[in-house]
Enzyme design. Structure first.
Site, PDB file in Angstrom:
ATOM      1  CG  HIS A  11      -1.789  -1.294   1.321  1.00  0.00           C
ATOM      2  ND1 HIS A  11      -2.621  -1.753   0.254  1.00  0.00           N
ATOM      3  CD2 HIS A  11      -1.611  -2.506   2.061  1.00  0.00           C
ATOM      4  CE1 HIS A  11      -3.222  -2.806   0.533  1.00  0.00           C
ATOM      5  NE2 HIS A  11      -2.491  -3.433   1.841  1.00  0.00           N
ATOM      6  CD  GLU A  29      -1.924  -3.794   5.027  1.00  0.00           C
ATOM      7  OE1 GLU A  29      -1.472  -4.982   4.218  1.00  0.00           O
ATOM      8  OE2 GLU A  29      -3.127  -3.696   5.053  1.00  0.00           O
ATOM      9  CG  HIS A  60       0.714  -6.804   1.995  1.00  0.00           C
ATOM     10  ND1 HIS A  60      -0.233  -6.238   1.665  1.00  0.00           N
ATOM     11  CD2 HIS A  60       1.605  -6.979   1.264  1.00  0.00           C
ATOM     12  CE1 HIS A  60      -0.075  -5.581   0.299  1.00  0.00           C
ATOM     13  NE2 HIS A  60       1.177  -6.420   0.150  1.00  0.00           N
ATOM     14  CD  GLU A 117      -2.002 -10.206   4.164  1.00  0.00           C
ATOM     15  OE1 GLU A 117      -1.835  -9.333   5.284  1.00  0.00           O
ATOM     16  OE2 GLU A 117      -2.501  -9.853   3.084  1.00  0.00           O
TER      17      GLU A 117
END
Length: 282
Positions: A77, A115, A170, A246
């Protein structure tokens, strides 16, 4: 790796001394410094020593095993994505004949820690640890205030760098009750040789290292900490060994507390950096 150092002192006659770690979100449901060998020379005495046996010359410290390797780190992101919906919602190639939005805003803890900030901080910590070992580190984005890049462009960074490993960082945002733990995603079935055994091995090494460092594997996505995916553009479009980590669920209170603290982010970074080093050395 642990460097072994030995200080060997000559033997003298009597009187002498011996000195001595969501490119797209998942479906909802540092290292020790090189050691310098120091030879301590005994203070001469009035006793004339007998000839000492020949000693092998002191060898210079060998370069790190991973020296000269290239690692691309992809912090998920970006801080400016939320303010540019048209740009990040633009459809781009995602591999396997798919298109997907350029990027997403990512998730956040219930208290609002985003995040994108977490992934940026962890990636910087990983990068420093790797650079200290002589590894060249390339980032897919250069700050946490920009927009994108799109998932296809992120994949291109790793491909263009001829990276030995690409690791995307992430964190998940599942609201399922009790959802917690990390998982490592990889593209499967593979679309090229790098997505086969190399990416699978990278995923396994990251999983094993994080688990050894005390992180629990996901209880709601994948199996045994691994997740084979067909829908992640950054992985599908990669021609280099690539995985997406993740790190945990930001909506889980315990994991959110860890991600929010600098100490916790360093724990993630240390584990992922160690895993990358282990993969490069294998």
């Amino acid at each position: 790796m642990v460097a072994v150092r030995r200080a060997i002192a000559p033997l003298l006659l009597a009187g002498a001394l011996l000195l001595t770690g969501c490119e797209e979100d998942a479906p909802a449901a540092p290292a020790p410094a090189p050691v310098t060998t120091r030879t301590v020379t005994p203070t001469p005495t009035t006793v004339t020593p007998s000839p000492s046996p020949s000693l092998p010359p002191s060898s210079a410290a060998a370069p790190p095993v991973a020296s000269g390797k290239v690692v691309v780190l992809d912090p998920g992101h970006n801080g400016g994505n939320g303010a540019h919906p048209a740009e990040i919602n633009r459809q781009v190639p995602a591999g396997r004949g798919q298109t997907k939005p350029c990027n997403t805003t990512g998730t956040a803890t219930n208290a609002g820690y985003p995040e994108h900030a977490f992934t940026w901080d962890v990636a910087q910590r990983i990068g420093k640890a790797l650079a200290d070992k002589g590894i060249r580190v390339v980032y897919t984005r250069q700050n946490d205030t920009g927009v994108g890049p799109c998932v296809d462009k992120r994949a291109a960074v790793g491909n263009d760098a001829n990276a030995d490993a690409v690791v995307s960082i992430h964190a998940d945002g599942s609201t399922a009750a009790g959802a917690n733990g990390f998982h490592v995603a990889y593209s499967s079935p593979p679309l090229n040789a790098a997505q086969g055994a190399p990416s699978t091995r990278l995923a396994q090494v990251v999983r094993d290292t994080m688990r050894s460092d005390g992180f629990s594997t996901s209880n709601y996505i994948g199996g045994n900490g691994l997740s084979a995916r067909t829908d992640l553009g950054g992985l599908n479009l990669s021609t280099r060994p690539a995985v997406l980590v993740e790190c945990g669920n930001m909506r889980n209170a315990a994991e959110a507390a860890r991600m929010t603290s600098a100490e916790g982010r360093q724990q993630y970074a240390s584990a992922i950096a160690a895993a990358i080093e282990a993969y490069l050395a294998s």
